[in-house]
Scaffold this motif. Structure first.
Motif: not given
Length: 356
Positions: A218-239
């Motif tokens: 759904t549009d809502e689910e797709w919007q949640m899926m599109r968050n994963h790049p930013e989640y990934g960046a947050e998980i890895i962090g700044d190094h």
């Protein structure tokens, strides 16, 4: 026993001065001698000594020129040089130190001074080498720690999403194949290869119901899926680590599109980091040609056609031809790491270069 002794090269045009220094040093060191600057350079380049005692005033080539030539040659640059001279002015000493000498001993030499200075600077040389070895060892340990971190997070994503099993192995190889054709250097190619497995680590933050949904989102689910790049960046962090920085960059930008219609930031063209553009092609090709909960695997011909059609839209138009040119190598990787229920963890270890 002499083979275990450190070697000191004495350079002086006066034989009597060489003999004095040989008498002082020979009980503890293996002593070589040269009466000209040219001969000293040849000896140092052929069988580098552990230290050089160098007269300043010599005919044809003085000690300063000998020192200058030794210091610009990588094979002799690290040999500690002590000047032996009757010149005692501050200008003479400054000139010698600027050329890279470690010390001055004035003539007439005193045995205790010669022995002490030689021993001190050889000890400092050994300590410096030891510290350099420790730095190299620590750097390797940190690199292995970063690789292990990527491996662990990659496996965590694997448990979350079945796309991240052998998918990360294949697409990492595909990314390396593309990167190898660019004028970027071997180190950058290896960074892309090692960091690419982290591209979808942000899916750890996406609900299972979305990742495993067999039908259209759904549009809502797709919007949640599109968050994963930013989640990934947050998980890895700044190094400061180049590897982790690359992993973060890839995780954040591999869904951007050349025409600016991608996500999360709608970057366009070369505003998208090169690593993200390389991984985008590798990731999409493998996703298309692999079975997923929501689709069947595409034929290679169909996937290639889609990538060609989207050159300049989704994909960097300069990278697509490089990928297609190496398609035989890509298909070899696809065959080698075909999906099966066995060996995923083993392959993940191998591709990252760390032990299981």
């Amino acid at each position: 026993m002499n083979r275990d002794k450190l070697t000191v090269l004495v350079v002086d045009d006066a034989p009597e001065n060489i003999e004095i220094l040989r008498t002082i040093l020979q009980p503890q060191y293996k002593v070589k001698a040269a009466r000209t600057g040219e001969k000293a350079i040849k000896i140092a380049q052929t069988t580098p000594p552990d230290m050089i005692l160098l007269d300043v005033v010599m005919p044809e080539m003085d000690g300063y020129e000998v020192c200058r030539q030794l210091k610009v040659d990588p094979t002799t640059a690290e040999i500690p040089i002590i000047f032996i001279t009757a010149k005692t002015s501050a200008d003479n000493e400054t000139q010698g130190f600027e050329l890279g000498a470690v010390d001055y001993i004035t003539k007439p030499v005193r045995p205790a001074i010669v022995k002490a200075r030689v021993a001190t600077h050889l000890a400092l040389r050994d300590q410096t080498h030891h510290l350099e070895e420790l730095v190299v060892q620590r750097t390797i340990e940190l690199q292995n720690t970063h690789l292990e971190l990527i491996r662990c997070l990659g496996q965590a994503a694997e448990y979350k999403d079945n796309e991240t099993g052998l998918h990360v192995i294949r697409m990492s190889h595909y990314a390396r194949i593309i990167a190898q054709q660019l004028d970027v250097g071997d180190d950058w190619v290896q960074l892309v290869f090692q960091a690419a497995p982290m591209h979808d680590v942000g899916k750890i933050g996406i609900p299972d119901s979305i990742l495993s949904k067999p039908g259209k989102l759904t549009d809502e689910e797709w919007q949640m899926m599109r968050n994963h790049p930013e989640y990934g960046a947050e998980i890895i962090g700044d190094h400061s680590s180049l590897l982790l920085s690359m992993a973060r960059e890839i995780a954040l930008t591999h869904h951007e599109k050349w025409d600016g219609t991608g996500y999360p930031y709608n970057l366009a063209g070369e505003a998208i980091p090169l690593s993200g553009r390389v991984v985008a092609i590798a990731d999409v090709f493998d996703a298309l040609t692999s079975e997923r909960p929501y689709k069947h695997a595409w034929a290679v011909e169909d996937a290639v056609a889609l990538i060609q059609e989207n050159a300049g839209k989704h994909f960097d138009p300069d990278l697509v031809p490089l990928f297609l040119k190496e398609l035989p190598a890509v298909l070899e990787i696809k065959k080698k790491y075909a999906e099966n229920a066995e060996g995923v963890s083993k392959h993940l270890h191998n591709v990252l270069g760390v032990s299981a």
